[in-house]
Design a protein around this motif. Structure first.
Motif, PDB file in Angstrom:
ATOM      1  N   VAL A 268       0.855  -1.183   0.000  1.00 49.09           N
ATOM      2  CA  VAL A 268       0.000   0.000   0.000  1.00 49.09           C
ATOM      3  C   VAL A 268       0.895   1.237   0.000  1.00 49.09           C
ATOM      4  O   VAL A 268       1.677   1.457   0.933  1.00 49.09           O
ATOM      5  N   GLY A 269       0.806   2.032  -1.066  1.00 48.05           N
ATOM      6  CA  GLY A 269       1.666   3.204  -1.158  1.00 48.05           C
ATOM      7  C   GLY A 269       1.351   4.024  -2.387  1.00 48.05           C
ATOM      8  O   GLY A 269       0.384   3.744  -3.112  1.00 48.05           O
TER       9      GLY A 269
ATOM     10  N   THR B 294      11.558   0.219  -1.598  1.00 50.82           N
ATOM     11  CA  THR B 294      11.038  -1.033  -1.045  1.00 50.82           C
ATOM     12  C   THR B 294      10.879  -2.088  -2.128  1.00 50.82           C
ATOM     13  O   THR B 294      11.244  -3.255  -1.922  1.00 50.82           O
ATOM     14  N   PHE B 295      10.353  -1.696  -3.275  1.00 51.54           N
ATOM     15  CA  PHE B 295      10.226  -2.647  -4.383  1.00 51.54           C
ATOM     16  C   PHE B 295      11.596  -3.210  -4.770  1.00 51.54           C
ATOM     17  O   PHE B 295      11.709  -4.365  -5.188  1.00 51.54           O
ATOM     18  N   GLY B 296      12.625  -2.375  -4.631  1.00 50.75           N
ATOM     19  CA  GLY B 296      13.967  -2.783  -5.024  1.00 50.75           C
ATOM     20  C   GLY B 296      14.676  -3.689  -4.035  1.00 50.75           C
ATOM     21  O   GLY B 296      15.842  -4.026  -4.235  1.00 50.75           O
ATOM     22  N   GLN B 297      13.985  -4.093  -2.972  1.00 46.52           N
ATOM     23  CA  GLN B 297      14.585  -5.019  -2.002  1.00 46.52           C
ATOM     24  C   GLN B 297      14.388  -6.479  -2.400  1.00 46.52           C
ATOM     25  O   GLN B 297      15.055  -7.370  -1.855  1.00 46.52           O
ATOM     26  N   VAL B 298      13.453  -6.735  -3.300  1.00 47.62           N
ATOM     27  CA  VAL B 298      13.096  -8.118  -3.634  1.00 47.62           C
ATOM     28  C   VAL B 298      13.074  -8.301  -5.151  1.00 47.62           C
ATOM     29  O   VAL B 298      13.031  -7.318  -5.902  1.00 47.62           O
ATOM     30  N   PRO B 299      13.091  -9.538  -5.628  1.00 46.30           N
ATOM     31  CA  PRO B 299      13.071  -9.767  -7.075  1.00 46.30           C
ATOM     32  C   PRO B 299      11.813  -9.182  -7.737  1.00 46.30           C
ATOM     33  O   PRO B 299      10.755  -9.087  -7.111  1.00 46.30           O
ATOM     34  N   ASP B 300      11.952  -8.809  -9.006  1.00 48.45           N
ATOM     35  CA  ASP B 300      10.813  -8.281  -9.771  1.00 48.45           C
ATOM     36  C   ASP B 300       9.644  -9.256  -9.742  1.00 48.45           C
ATOM     37  O   ASP B 300       9.824 -10.471  -9.790  1.00 48.45           O
ATOM     38  N   GLY B 301       8.443  -8.670  -9.665  1.00 47.62           N
ATOM     39  CA  GLY B 301       7.242  -9.489  -9.743  1.00 47.62           C
ATOM     40  C   GLY B 301       6.750 -10.035  -8.424  1.00 47.62           C
ATOM     41  O   GLY B 301       5.703 -10.683  -8.381  1.00 47.62           O
ATOM     42  N   ARG B 302       7.473  -9.732  -7.341  1.00 48.21           N
ATOM     43  CA  ARG B 302       7.066 -10.287  -6.043  1.00 48.21           C
ATOM     44  C   ARG B 302       6.247  -9.296  -5.206  1.00 48.21           C
ATOM     45  O   ARG B 302       5.772  -9.640  -4.135  1.00 48.21           O
ATOM     46  N   ILE B 303       6.108  -8.062  -5.699  1.00 45.87           N
ATOM     47  CA  ILE B 303       5.302  -7.047  -5.009  1.00 45.87           C
ATOM     48  C   ILE B 303       4.342  -6.417  -6.008  1.00 45.87           C
ATOM     49  O   ILE B 303       4.723  -6.127  -7.143  1.00 45.87           O
ATOM     50  N   THR B 304       3.109  -6.189  -5.561  1.00 47.25           N
ATOM     51  CA  THR B 304       2.120  -5.465  -6.355  1.00 47.25           C
ATOM     52  C   THR B 304       1.716  -4.211  -5.593  1.00 47.25           C
ATOM     53  O   THR B 304       1.428  -4.269  -4.393  1.00 47.25           O
TER      54      THR B 304
ATOM     55  N   GLU C 213     -10.172  -3.995  -5.461  1.00 46.36           N
ATOM     56  CA  GLU C 213     -11.227  -4.751  -6.168  1.00 46.36           C
ATOM     57  C   GLU C 213     -10.721  -5.398  -7.448  1.00 46.36           C
ATOM     58  O   GLU C 213     -11.269  -6.408  -7.885  1.00 46.36           O
ATOM     59  N   THR C 214      -9.689  -4.827  -8.056  1.00 49.26           N
ATOM     60  CA  THR C 214      -9.205  -5.349  -9.343  1.00 49.26           C
ATOM     61  C   THR C 214      -8.031  -6.312  -9.194  1.00 49.26           C
ATOM     62  O   THR C 214      -7.537  -6.841 -10.190  1.00 49.26           O
ATOM     63  N   LEU C 215      -7.564  -6.535  -7.973  1.00 45.04           N
ATOM     64  CA  LEU C 215      -6.442  -7.459  -7.772  1.00 45.04           C
ATOM     65  C   LEU C 215      -6.827  -8.873  -8.193  1.00 45.04           C
ATOM     66  O   LEU C 215      -7.933  -9.350  -7.891  1.00 45.04           O
ATOM     67  N   ALA C 216      -5.911  -9.529  -8.872  1.00 47.04           N
ATOM     68  CA  ALA C 216      -6.140 -10.920  -9.299  1.00 47.04           C
ATOM     69  C   ALA C 216      -4.870 -11.741  -9.064  1.00 47.04           C
ATOM     70  O   ALA C 216      -4.201 -12.176 -10.008  1.00 47.04           O
ATOM     71  N   PRO C 217      -4.494 -11.952  -7.788  1.00 44.87           N
ATOM     72  CA  PRO C 217      -3.254 -12.667  -7.492  1.00 44.87           C
ATOM     73  C   PRO C 217      -3.329 -14.135  -7.910  1.00 44.87           C
ATOM     74  O   PRO C 217      -4.405 -14.751  -7.880  1.00 44.87           O
ATOM     75  N   ALA C 218      -2.176 -14.678  -8.290  1.00 45.88           N
ATOM     76  CA  ALA C 218      -2.130 -16.079  -8.724  1.00 45.88           C
ATOM     77  C   ALA C 218      -2.474 -17.030  -7.578  1.00 45.88           C
ATOM     78  O   ALA C 218      -3.093 -18.075  -7.790  1.00 45.88           O
ATOM     79  N   ASP C 219      -2.076 -16.648  -6.366  1.00 42.56           N
ATOM     80  CA  ASP C 219      -2.338 -17.501  -5.196  1.00 42.56           C
ATOM     81  C   ASP C 219      -2.920 -16.643  -4.074  1.00 42.56           C
ATOM     82  O   ASP C 219      -2.191 -16.140  -3.223  1.00 42.56           O
TER      83      ASP C 219
ATOM     84  N   LEU D   3       2.231  -4.889   3.166  1.00 44.36           N
ATOM     85  CA  LEU D   3       3.054  -3.905   3.863  1.00 44.36           C
ATOM     86  C   LEU D   3       2.598  -2.528   3.395  1.00 44.36           C
ATOM     87  O   LEU D   3       1.888  -2.427   2.391  1.00 44.36           O
ATOM     88  N   THR D   4       3.019  -1.469   4.108  1.00 43.86           N
ATOM     89  CA  THR D   4       2.605  -0.128   3.695  1.00 43.86           C
ATOM     90  C   THR D   4       3.778   0.841   3.749  1.00 43.86           C
ATOM     91  O   THR D   4       4.724   0.671   4.525  1.00 43.86           O
ATOM     92  N   GLN D   5       3.681   1.866   2.913  1.00 42.75           N
ATOM     93  CA  GLN D   5       4.582   3.019   2.987  1.00 42.75           C
ATOM     94  C   GLN D   5       4.444   3.642   4.375  1.00 42.75           C
ATOM     95  O   GLN D   5       3.363   3.595   4.982  1.00 42.75           O
TER      96      GLN D   5
END
Length: 315
Positions: free
Chosen positions: A125-126, A136-146, A155-161, A168-170
């Protein structure tokens, strides 16, 4: 001689500098003392033009990327935090760097790494494009944070799992807006894992609470801060929601007396990256047109202090 109209001025406490901002500015000052000018700073050390200009006058050179830093110069990373790639690049070049990331932001970075190591996908959330979010996004591999910016995004989130999520939040968000988004996330994804403690920092929460206490007592409210300062913008929103018209000003010269027409009680606060010197400057500007009756409204006491990096502690 015509007497000046009376203006009751309610000044929020706490206001202004937080421990993370104090620490970041001190790191730049001590680096200048230890290494001499110039000391390079990647990004604005904090979001305040007055602070940045004061440090620039002492010999700090502000740049956006490391490729602008000479090989033999010390460099400081801003309080907002940086992606892992930045210190990695500094090390690869042999640069001497000091990390002024706020420890409360570093805590979020650490949480992000641990959650991804545990196989979680993070909903963050940010505000897109904010340096803290980029870091913060740059702490983990690409694609692991939305990124989640609004209730509509939830409402539009469609996570694979959907059963393997965390959030987490800003640290500088609206307490109320964030609570609503987190509530919506928990409703949509009952298994979602949250942080152990609140990610929104103590200073952000305290300053918003002070505004909420003062704004109902005021006709209007001035917030001292920069237009790119997330925590300052949130204070303007908090004042408006609590019933006072509100305006962001950077310093005394920005006070709009036409906007203040008819105001008899004015609230005043400062974002976490605005120094107390600017509060007094605004009060002095108001005193040119009004007889000021000043009252401080205290809603919390702050005594947080963060340690300096080891390399500077002796200084």
């Amino acid at each position: 001689m015509t007497s000046l109209p009376v203006l009751k001025l309610l000044i929020a406490a706490p206001r202004g500098f937080c421990a993370g901002v104090d620490r970041a500015i001190r790191i730049v000052e001590l680096a200048l003392e230890r290494y001499g000018a110039p000391v390079y700073v990647r990004h604005e050390i904090v979001h305040n033009r007055f602070v940045v200009d004061a440090l620039r006058a002492k010999g700090a050179v502000f740049v956006e990327e490391l490729d602008e830093v000479p090989d033999d110069a010390p460099v400081v990373f801003s309080a907002h935090g940086v992606p892992k790639s930045v210190p990695a690049e500094a090390e690869a070049r042999g640069l001497h760097y000091l990390d002024a990331t706020c420890p409360l932001v570093s805590k979020v970075h650490s949480q992000a790494e641990k959650l991804v190591d545990a196989g979680k996908h993070i909903l963050f959330v940010g505000h897109g494009g904010h340096p803290e979010v980029i870091g913060t996004f740059g702490q983990v591999p690409d694609g692991r944070i939305t990124l989640v910016e609004t209730l509509a995004d939830v409402e539009t989130l469609a996570p694979a799992d959907p059963d393997n999520l965390a959030f987490l939040t800003q640290t500088t968000l609206s307490v109320d807006d964030t609570a609503a988004i987190v509530c919506a996330l928990k409703h949509r994804f009952p298994a979602i894992q949250g942080p152990r403690g609140e990610d929104i920092c103590y200073a952000t929460s305290n300053r918003q609470a002070a505004v909420k206490a003062i704004a109902p007592l005021c006709d209007a409210m001035l917030v001292i801060g920069a237009p790119n300062s997330s925590n300052s913008l949130r204070l303007v929103e908090a004042a408006e929601r609590a019933g006072a018209k509100a305006m962001l000003v950077q310093r005394g010269e920005d006070v709009d007396f036409a906007w203040l027409h008819g105001v008899r009680t004015l609230g005043l606060t400062a974002g976490a990256s605005a120094p107390e010197q600017l509060v007094r400057e605004v009060v002095a500007k108001l005193s040119e047109r009004y007889a000021i009756e000043e009252e401080q409204i205290a809603t919390a006491a702050e005594n947080m202090v963060f340690k300096l990096p080891r390399a500077l502690q002796a200084a």
